[in-house]
Design a protein around this motif. Sequence first.
Motif, PDB file in Angstrom:
ATOM      1  N   THR A 148       0.833  -1.209   0.000  1.00 39.10           N
ATOM      2  CA  THR A 148       0.000   0.000   0.000  1.00 39.10           C
ATOM      3  C   THR A 148       0.866   1.257   0.000  1.00 39.10           C
ATOM      4  OG1 THR A 148      -1.715  -1.181   1.221  1.00 39.10           O
ATOM      5  CG2 THR A 148      -1.834   1.212   1.247  1.00 39.10           C
ATOM      6  N   LYS A 149       1.957   1.206   0.731  1.00 42.62           N
ATOM      7  CA  LYS A 149       2.831   2.375   0.871  1.00 42.62           C
ATOM      8  C   LYS A 149       3.690   2.626  -0.369  1.00 42.62           C
ATOM      9  CE  LYS A 149       6.380   4.235   3.991  1.00 42.62           C
ATOM     10  NZ  LYS A 149       7.120   4.001   5.243  1.00 42.62           N
ATOM     11  N   TYR A 150       4.248   1.554  -0.973  1.00 44.99           N
ATOM     12  CA  TYR A 150       5.272   1.717  -2.003  1.00 44.99           C
ATOM     13  C   TYR A 150       4.858   1.410  -3.445  1.00 44.99           C
ATOM     14  CZ  TYR A 150       8.615   1.871   1.897  1.00 44.99           C
ATOM     15  OH  TYR A 150       9.297   2.198   3.028  1.00 44.99           O
ATOM     16  N   LEU A 151       3.942   0.468  -3.659  1.00 45.22           N
ATOM     17  CA  LEU A 151       3.654   0.011  -5.029  1.00 45.22           C
ATOM     18  C   LEU A 151       3.231   1.140  -5.966  1.00 45.22           C
ATOM     19  CD1 LEU A 151       1.848  -3.444  -4.943  1.00 45.22           C
ATOM     20  CD2 LEU A 151       4.175  -2.913  -5.628  1.00 45.22           C
ATOM     21  N   GLU A 152       3.830   1.127  -7.151  1.00 44.29           N
ATOM     22  CA  GLU A 152       3.544   2.082  -8.230  1.00 44.29           C
ATOM     23  C   GLU A 152       3.844   3.531  -7.841  1.00 44.29           C
ATOM     24  OE1 GLU A 152       3.014   1.030 -11.291  1.00 44.29           O
ATOM     25  OE2 GLU A 152       3.037  -1.000 -10.504  1.00 44.29           O
ATOM     26  N   LYS A 153       4.649   3.717  -6.820  1.00 44.92           N
ATOM     27  CA  LYS A 153       5.045   5.060  -6.401  1.00 44.92           C
ATOM     28  C   LYS A 153       6.506   5.279  -6.777  1.00 44.92           C
ATOM     29  CE  LYS A 153       1.544   5.788  -3.078  1.00 44.92           C
ATOM     30  NZ  LYS A 153       1.132   4.909  -2.024  1.00 44.92           N
ATOM     31  N   ILE A 154       6.876   6.544  -6.942  1.00 42.85           N
ATOM     32  CA  ILE A 154       8.259   6.877  -7.259  1.00 42.85           C
ATOM     33  C   ILE A 154       9.023   6.978  -5.940  1.00 42.85           C
ATOM     34  CG2 ILE A 154       9.803   8.590  -8.253  1.00 42.85           C
ATOM     35  CD1 ILE A 154       7.591   9.219 -10.267  1.00 42.85           C
ATOM     36  N   ILE A 212      19.177   6.407  -5.892  1.00 42.45           N
ATOM     37  CA  ILE A 212      18.519   6.070  -7.152  1.00 42.45           C
ATOM     38  C   ILE A 212      17.025   6.309  -6.979  1.00 42.45           C
ATOM     39  CG2 ILE A 212      17.947   4.174  -8.739  1.00 42.45           C
ATOM     40  CD1 ILE A 212      20.685   2.980  -8.137  1.00 42.45           C
ATOM     41  N   LYS A 213      16.382   6.792  -8.038  1.00 46.58           N
ATOM     42  CA  LYS A 213      14.940   7.040  -8.013  1.00 46.58           C
ATOM     43  C   LYS A 213      14.278   6.171  -9.069  1.00 46.58           C
ATOM     44  CE  LYS A 213      13.532  11.185  -9.359  1.00 46.58           C
ATOM     45  NZ  LYS A 213      13.062  12.583  -9.429  1.00 46.58           N
ATOM     46  N   GLY A 214      13.240   5.413  -8.658  1.00 46.87           N
ATOM     47  CA  GLY A 214      12.537   4.543  -9.592  1.00 46.87           C
ATOM     48  C   GLY A 214      11.129   4.230  -9.111  1.00 46.87           C
ATOM     49  N   ILE A 215      10.402   3.486  -9.921  1.00 46.27           N
ATOM     50  CA  ILE A 215       9.019   3.103  -9.607  1.00 46.27           C
ATOM     51  C   ILE A 215       9.029   1.711  -8.996  1.00 46.27           C
ATOM     52  CG2 ILE A 215       6.719   2.668 -10.547  1.00 46.27           C
ATOM     53  CD1 ILE A 215       7.477   4.630 -12.836  1.00 46.27           C
ATOM     54  N   CYS A 216       8.462   1.584  -7.814  1.00 43.43           N
ATOM     55  CA  CYS A 216       8.424   0.297  -7.118  1.00 43.43           C
ATOM     56  C   CYS A 216       7.342  -0.587  -7.732  1.00 43.43           C
ATOM     57  CB  CYS A 216       8.138   0.513  -5.632  1.00 43.43           C
ATOM     58  SG  CYS A 216       8.108  -1.016  -4.680  1.00 43.43           S
ATOM     59  N   THR A 217       7.752  -1.793  -8.149  1.00 45.57           N
ATOM     60  CA  THR A 217       6.782  -2.729  -8.742  1.00 45.57           C
ATOM     61  C   THR A 217       6.502  -3.930  -7.864  1.00 45.57           C
ATOM     62  OG1 THR A 217       8.517  -3.874  -9.966  1.00 45.57           O
ATOM     63  CG2 THR A 217       7.359  -2.074 -11.111  1.00 45.57           C
ATOM     64  N   GLY A 218       7.171  -4.019  -6.709  1.00 46.02           N
ATOM     65  CA  GLY A 218       6.838  -5.110  -5.812  1.00 46.02           C
ATOM     66  C   GLY A 218       8.020  -5.761  -5.145  1.00 46.02           C
ATOM     67  N   TYR A 219       7.704  -6.904  -4.510  1.00 48.05           N
ATOM     68  CA  TYR A 219       8.671  -7.606  -3.683  1.00 48.05           C
ATOM     69  C   TYR A 219       8.568  -9.102  -3.930  1.00 48.05           C
ATOM     70  CZ  TYR A 219      10.362  -9.721   0.696  1.00 48.05           C
ATOM     71  OH  TYR A 219      10.995 -10.490   1.627  1.00 48.05           O
ATOM     72  N   ASP A 263      13.440  -9.804  -3.310  1.00 47.59           N
ATOM     73  CA  ASP A 263      14.081  -8.499  -3.473  1.00 47.59           C
ATOM     74  C   ASP A 263      12.991  -7.475  -3.778  1.00 47.59           C
ATOM     75  OD1 ASP A 263      16.855  -9.426  -3.410  1.00 47.59           O
ATOM     76  OD2 ASP A 263      16.412 -10.345  -5.346  1.00 47.59           O
ATOM     77  N   VAL A 264      13.234  -6.228  -3.404  1.00 49.47           N
ATOM     78  CA  VAL A 264      12.341  -5.140  -3.786  1.00 49.47           C
ATOM     79  C   VAL A 264      12.777  -4.683  -5.172  1.00 49.47           C
ATOM     80  CG1 VAL A 264      11.521  -2.834  -3.230  1.00 49.47           C
ATOM     81  CG2 VAL A 264      12.006  -4.440  -1.381  1.00 49.47           C
ATOM     82  N   ILE A 265      11.822  -4.482  -6.070  1.00 45.39           N
ATOM     83  CA  ILE A 265      12.140  -4.143  -7.462  1.00 45.39           C
ATOM     84  C   ILE A 265      11.729  -2.703  -7.769  1.00 45.39           C
ATOM     85  CG2 ILE A 265      11.799  -4.785  -9.886  1.00 45.39           C
ATOM     86  CD1 ILE A 265      12.974  -7.070  -8.194  1.00 45.39           C
ATOM     87  N   LEU A 266      12.677  -1.944  -8.324  1.00 40.49           N
ATOM     88  CA  LEU A 266      12.392  -0.605  -8.842  1.00 40.49           C
ATOM     89  C   LEU A 266      12.683  -0.626 -10.336  1.00 40.49           C
ATOM     90  CD1 LEU A 266      14.083   1.779  -6.226  1.00 40.49           C
ATOM     91  CD2 LEU A 266      11.746   0.963  -6.259  1.00 40.49           C
TER      92      LEU A 266
END
Length: 138
Positions: free
Chosen positions: A59-65, A118-125, A128-131
Amino acid sequence: MTSKKIISSILIVAILGIYIVYKMYNKPHVDVADTKSDIIATASQIMTDFTSDENKANTKYLEKIIEVSGVIIDTNIEKEKGIVTLKTDDDFGSVLCHLSETATQKIETLEQGQTITIKGICTGYLMDVILVKSEIIN
């Protein structure tokens, strides 16, 4: 008379569905480099959030920059795209940053042990956490 209403309803729903699919397919891509970060965190903090409560972290990170800072433990290029792996406090997980084309050109300047943002879009876990679409900030 009721068959006309049913056919009309189906037609309206079909047109609405086609319109929604068209809009989603043609949605403009986000330019991560020029967009303000939604969240600023360390690689360890993001990993801890995902390992302690994945649903809350989604909820906090997905699809967020996300602007993430951490120590580089690996860099490589797969299918002409750079990937930077950031160390976390978790022995089994890390933050994988899949770089954009422009950021991939700078991958040769990065070294293991270097602290980076690094700045990226979080797509999930998934271990590993993926940006994705990641840009090197410094």
